[in-house]
Write a protein that holds these residues in place. Sequence first.
Motif, short mmCIF file in Angstrom:
data_model
loop_
_atom_site.label_atom_id
_atom_site.label_comp_id
_atom_site.label_asym_id
_atom_site.label_seq_id
_atom_site.Cartn_x
_atom_site.Cartn_y
_atom_site.Cartn_z
N THR A 59 0.83 -1.21 0.00
CA THR A 59 0.00 0.00 0.00
C THR A 59 0.86 1.25 0.00
O THR A 59 0.56 2.24 -0.69
N ARG B 291 0.75 4.00 -2.95
CA ARG B 291 0.38 5.38 -2.64
C ARG B 291 1.46 6.35 -3.11
O ARG B 291 1.16 7.42 -3.67
N THR C 44 -10.86 11.19 -3.88
CA THR C 44 -11.55 9.96 -4.32
C THR C 44 -10.82 9.31 -5.49
O THR C 44 -10.68 8.09 -5.55
N ASP D 277 -7.63 7.57 -4.18
CA ASP D 277 -7.94 6.28 -3.56
C ASP D 277 -8.28 5.22 -4.61
O ASP D 277 -7.85 4.06 -4.50
N GLN D 278 -9.02 5.61 -5.62
CA GLN D 278 -9.41 4.65 -6.64
C GLN D 278 -8.21 4.21 -7.48
O GLN D 278 -8.07 3.03 -7.84
N LYS E 197 -6.20 1.74 -5.49
CA LYS E 197 -6.89 0.45 -5.46
C LYS E 197 -6.75 -0.27 -6.80
O LYS E 197 -6.51 -1.49 -6.85
#
Length: 644
Positions: free
Chosen positions: A501, A505, A547, A550-551, A554
Amino acid sequence: MNDMTKNILLWLVIGLVLVSVFKNFEGAKMQSQEIEFSQLIKEIENGRIVALDSGIESATATRSNGDQVTAVIPPGAHESLVDAALEKGIDYKGQPPEGQSTLFAIFISWFPMLLLIGVWIFFMRQMQGGGKGGAMSFGKSKAKLLSEDQIKTTFADVAGCEEAKEEVSELVEFLREPSKFQKLGGKIPRGVLMVGPPGTGKTLIAKAISGEAKVPFFTISGSDFVEMFVGVGASRVRDMFAEAKKQAPCIIFIDEIDAVGRHRGAGLGGGHDEREQTLNQLLVEMDGFDGGEGVIVIAATNRPDVLDPALLRPGRFDRQVTVGLPDIKGREQILKVHMRKVPLADNVNPNAIARGTPGFSGADLANLVNEAALFAAKANSRTVTQEFFEKAKDKILMGTERRSMVMSEEEKLNTAWHEAGHAIVGRLVPSHDPVYKVSIIPRGRALGVTMYLPEQDRFSYSKEYLESQLSSLYGGRIAEEMLNGPEKVTTGASNDIQRATDIARNMITQWGFSEKLGPLTYAEDEGEVFLGRSVTQTKHVSDDTATVIDQEIKDLIHKNYQRAERLLKENKDKLEKMADALMKYETIDANQIDDIMEGKDPRPPEDWNDDNDTGKTGKTGGADKVETPKSQSEGPIGGPAAQP
């Protein structure tokens, strides 16, 4: 040891004196009873006294029952006492007049108070540094002076940082022959700032400069200046530079200067008046109206970003020398320096060791040589062989083996599949570091280890390389799921998920690897540390942008998760074969992994025999780490996430 002995002897003397004084006082009270002079005369006349010891001012008499009494003789009454004693035939003993009895009595009465004052002065001297300055040494410098004869370190003892050595070698010429530069209008640099990670040799280079130039060397830590009392640090700076000017030309070395040189008015300790006054005095001494000619200040820090800009301007720290981690050639040179003190076997190859230790600092390599020597000593070997260096490298990279840990066969098998999943995905994805070793023996804090070593030193990371890291990190969790099903996946992959992660990121928010967001920075690495980890703070962005971030993270992880899952399912036979090999041998290296990837049965390890088959003992293995050792959390896999 001498100071401790002196303190113990001092306390013993104080204790003995106190005991003797109090015993004398108590003994005097217990041995005799004070009575009136007239009563003493009556007892003599009644025959109760058998012996008399008289002085000018007092007399001590012994009764017939053995008790002693004391009476004060009034002025002019001494002759009547003597006549009464002689008349009764009492044994009489006279005493000559005592000189200075009054002064002695005053001294005895004041002795406890004088003793307390002496003890208080002793403790004050200890708190203030004691020694030469006495009670006035509180503001004296704590810098330790090493003369030119005491420093034996030279540039021959420094390896792996040739550029830094070349840059500071000019200082030696400045100190040896300053007139050569001054006649052309040049000035000796006031300060040199050594910047680099811990253990890279900053202090060693400073000592080497002094050893080469044959000049006095003052050494002090930045924390030695700062005290709880405002003004003490500034006083110590003044005293240190005053002493240095007397010894000029000389070198002042300040280690960890960020303890006192932090940016004023911001950051940690911004309102600390004592620290700021100390920094102000240091700035003045380095480049004020009264400059210290011939005094060169060398400072070391691994946090140059927090230093006050006034320290870094020309005229103070004129030069900044970067002492980085050594490359493969530098590591080989450092190993040869430390191997001089070790009896080596003929098969020791410093170049091979250097290739297998990327990212090691000079201190790490010194520790490696020391650990190898300790392994050789435990084995009662007369020389240190290449095998001992390999054992030492494994211990440093992966941690100490914990063979006493008892694990069930089920947990051991789960660990074998987990580590095999890491290794196989790492072998199949592009641009990945080669798998160096796989083990299900618990080491350090890890319960299973898959170790990768790069073929060469890396200074930047491609998108393909980073995505391959993501795939290999999830290989362990996917292998567990293939073995036991989704309902029995363990927590062993928690550390892998955390590191994956972090990498994803950083790829999206810092390194511009997102097509939707573009090559923009959406996070700032403040360099702060919280619970042992570097904290990256996200910039203030809109809710829509957050948003999308984050997408994107993912999606990136999901894509590489699916790739790892596909590779393991396509190579399930190799996964099973590697897990079986781990269950049998517990540790396999690159040779066995090559056999498995080629579809062959893995060859036994070189030190393997059928008698040491521990595959059925159940005493090793275990679920993969929740916390991984340095080699994984900060090594080739985790390295990119920590890069700026």
